[in-house]
Scaffold this motif. Structure first.
Motif, PDB file in Angstrom:
ATOM      1  N   ALA A  34      -2.410  -5.579   2.014  1.00 51.87           N
ATOM      2  CA  ALA A  34      -2.492  -4.353   1.594  1.00 51.87           C
ATOM      3  C   ALA A  34      -2.111  -3.429   2.886  1.00 51.87           C
ATOM      4  CB  ALA A  34      -3.835  -3.913   1.011  1.00 51.87           C
ATOM      5  N   LEU A  35      -3.016  -3.746   3.930  1.00 56.09           N
ATOM      6  CA  LEU A  35      -2.815  -2.887   5.199  1.00 56.09           C
ATOM      7  C   LEU A  35      -1.525  -2.900   5.389  1.00 56.09           C
ATOM      8  CD1 LEU A  35      -4.728  -1.451   7.039  1.00 56.09           C
ATOM      9  CD2 LEU A  35      -4.895  -3.674   8.530  1.00 56.09           C
ATOM     10  N   ILE A  36      -0.542  -3.968   5.584  1.00 57.35           N
ATOM     11  CA  ILE A  36       0.729  -4.077   6.150  1.00 57.35           C
ATOM     12  C   ILE A  36       1.735  -3.320   5.147  1.00 57.35           C
ATOM     13  CG2 ILE A  36       2.639  -5.503   6.331  1.00 57.35           C
ATOM     14  CD1 ILE A  36       0.774  -7.718   7.178  1.00 57.35           C
ATOM     15  N   GLU A  37       1.268  -3.252   3.671  1.00 52.81           N
ATOM     16  CA  GLU A  37       2.064  -2.404   2.852  1.00 52.81           C
ATOM     17  C   GLU A  37       2.064  -0.873   3.072  1.00 52.81           C
ATOM     18  OE1 GLU A  37       0.854  -4.186  -0.989  1.00 52.81           O
ATOM     19  OE2 GLU A  37       2.169  -5.756  -0.580  1.00 52.81           O
ATOM     20  N   ARG A  38       0.602  -0.699   3.500  1.00 50.38           N
ATOM     21  CA  ARG A  38       0.261   0.853   3.767  1.00 50.38           C
ATOM     22  C   ARG A  38       1.095   1.343   5.015  1.00 50.38           C
ATOM     23  NH1 ARG A  38      -4.911  -0.420   1.788  1.00 50.38           N
ATOM     24  NH2 ARG A  38      -5.809  -0.521   3.969  1.00 50.38           N
ATOM     25  N   GLU A  39       1.115   0.191   6.008  1.00 53.04           N
ATOM     26  CA  GLU A  39       1.945   0.720   7.301  1.00 53.04           C
ATOM     27  C   GLU A  39       3.293   0.947   6.961  1.00 53.04           C
ATOM     28  OE1 GLU A  39       2.801   1.486  11.218  1.00 53.04           O
ATOM     29  OE2 GLU A  39       0.986   1.946   9.835  1.00 53.04           O
ATOM     30  N   GLN A  40       3.891   0.046   6.166  1.00 51.53           N
ATOM     31  CA  GLN A  40       5.238  -0.063   5.819  1.00 51.53           C
ATOM     32  C   GLN A  40       5.608   1.412   5.114  1.00 51.53           C
ATOM     33  OE1 GLN A  40       5.751  -3.622   3.713  1.00 51.53           O
ATOM     34  NE2 GLN A  40       6.926  -4.487   5.363  1.00 51.53           N
ATOM     35  N   GLU A  41       4.797   1.796   4.195  1.00 48.59           N
ATOM     36  CA  GLU A  41       5.065   3.051   3.285  1.00 48.59           C
ATOM     37  C   GLU A  41       4.879   4.106   4.502  1.00 48.59           C
ATOM     38  OE1 GLU A  41       1.946   3.250   0.308  1.00 48.59           O
ATOM     39  OE2 GLU A  41       2.752   1.547  -0.697  1.00 48.59           O
ATOM     40  N   ARG A  42       4.059   4.257   5.328  1.00 51.77           N
ATOM     41  CA  ARG A  42       3.787   5.299   6.242  1.00 51.77           C
ATOM     42  C   ARG A  42       5.036   5.517   7.074  1.00 51.77           C
ATOM     43  NH1 ARG A  42       3.140   6.311  11.340  1.00 51.77           N
ATOM     44  NH2 ARG A  42       2.750   4.003  12.026  1.00 51.77           N
ATOM     45  N   GLN A  43       5.533   4.235   7.500  1.00 56.08           N
ATOM     46  CA  GLN A  43       6.881   4.322   8.527  1.00 56.08           C
ATOM     47  C   GLN A  43       8.075   4.694   7.661  1.00 56.08           C
ATOM     48  OE1 GLN A  43       7.351   0.471  10.364  1.00 56.08           O
ATOM     49  NE2 GLN A  43       5.353   0.665  11.308  1.00 56.08           N
ATOM     50  N   ALA A  44       8.037   4.329   6.336  1.00 51.70           N
ATOM     51  CA  ALA A  44       9.168   4.849   5.554  1.00 51.70           C
ATOM     52  C   ALA A  44       9.148   6.290   5.376  1.00 51.70           C
ATOM     53  CB  ALA A  44       9.093   4.028   4.129  1.00 51.70           C
ATOM     54  N   LYS A  45       7.867   6.834   5.258  1.00 53.59           N
ATOM     55  CA  LYS A  45       7.748   8.509   5.120  1.00 53.59           C
ATOM     56  C   LYS A  45       8.112   9.067   6.372  1.00 53.59           C
ATOM     57  CE  LYS A  45       4.216   8.205   1.658  1.00 53.59           C
ATOM     58  NZ  LYS A  45       2.564   8.490   1.085  1.00 53.59           N
ATOM     59  N   GLN A  46       7.865   8.618   7.387  1.00 50.61           N
ATOM     60  CA  GLN A  46       8.298   8.789   8.719  1.00 50.61           C
ATOM     61  C   GLN A  46       9.621   8.884   8.865  1.00 50.61           C
ATOM     62  OE1 GLN A  46       6.303   6.533  11.702  1.00 50.61           O
ATOM     63  NE2 GLN A  46       5.092   8.430  12.116  1.00 50.61           N
ATOM     64  N   LYS A  47      10.271   7.999   8.145  1.00 48.61           N
ATOM     65  CA  LYS A  47      12.007   7.810   8.280  1.00 48.61           C
ATOM     66  C   LYS A  47      12.651   9.024   7.547  1.00 48.61           C
ATOM     67  CE  LYS A  47      12.599   2.998   9.433  1.00 48.61           C
ATOM     68  NZ  LYS A  47      13.267   1.797   8.953  1.00 48.61           N
TER      69      LYS A  47
END
Length: 84
Positions: A34-47
Motif C-alpha cells: 500500500a505504501l508503494i502504491e501511494r508513492e506511485q500515485e504521488r509521483q504520477a500526480k507530480q508528473k
C-alpha cells in the motif's frame, strides 16, 4: 512473486506492527505494498502537475473538451510504469 529482505529501524518495525494490530493491514507485505502504491500515485500526480506547468509556461491555449481530457488521461496512463 519476488522476495526482498530489508533492514528497518526498530521504530519503523513497531509502526508497521501497530498498523497490523489495529486491523488496517493484515500483514507487513500488505502495508508495504500500500505504501508503494501511494508513492506511485504521488509521483504520477507530480508528473501531471509538471506537464500542466509546462503547458502553461508555453502560453498555449487549448479548449479542454471531454475528448481532450480523455486524451490527456490516456497519454498519462501510457507513460506511467506498470502498477504492482
Amino acid at each position: 512473486m519476488t522476495y526482498l529482505t530489508i533492514a528497518l529501524p526498530e521504530a519503523a518495525k513497531a509502526y508497521i506492527d501497530r498498523q497490523i494490530s489495529s486491523g488496517h493491514y493484515g500483514t507487513a507485505d500488505e502495508f508495504l505494498t500500500a505504501l508503494i502504491e501511494r508513492e506511485q500515485e504521488r509521483q504520477a500526480k507530480q508528473k501531471v502537475n509538471a506537464m500542466l506547468r509546462s503547458t502553461l509556461q508555453k502560453d498555449r491555449t487549448v479548449e479542454a473538451t471531454d475528448e481532450w481530457w480523455e486524451q490527456q488521461r490516456q497519454d498519462l496512463k501510457d507513460r506511467l510504469p506498470p502498477q504492482i
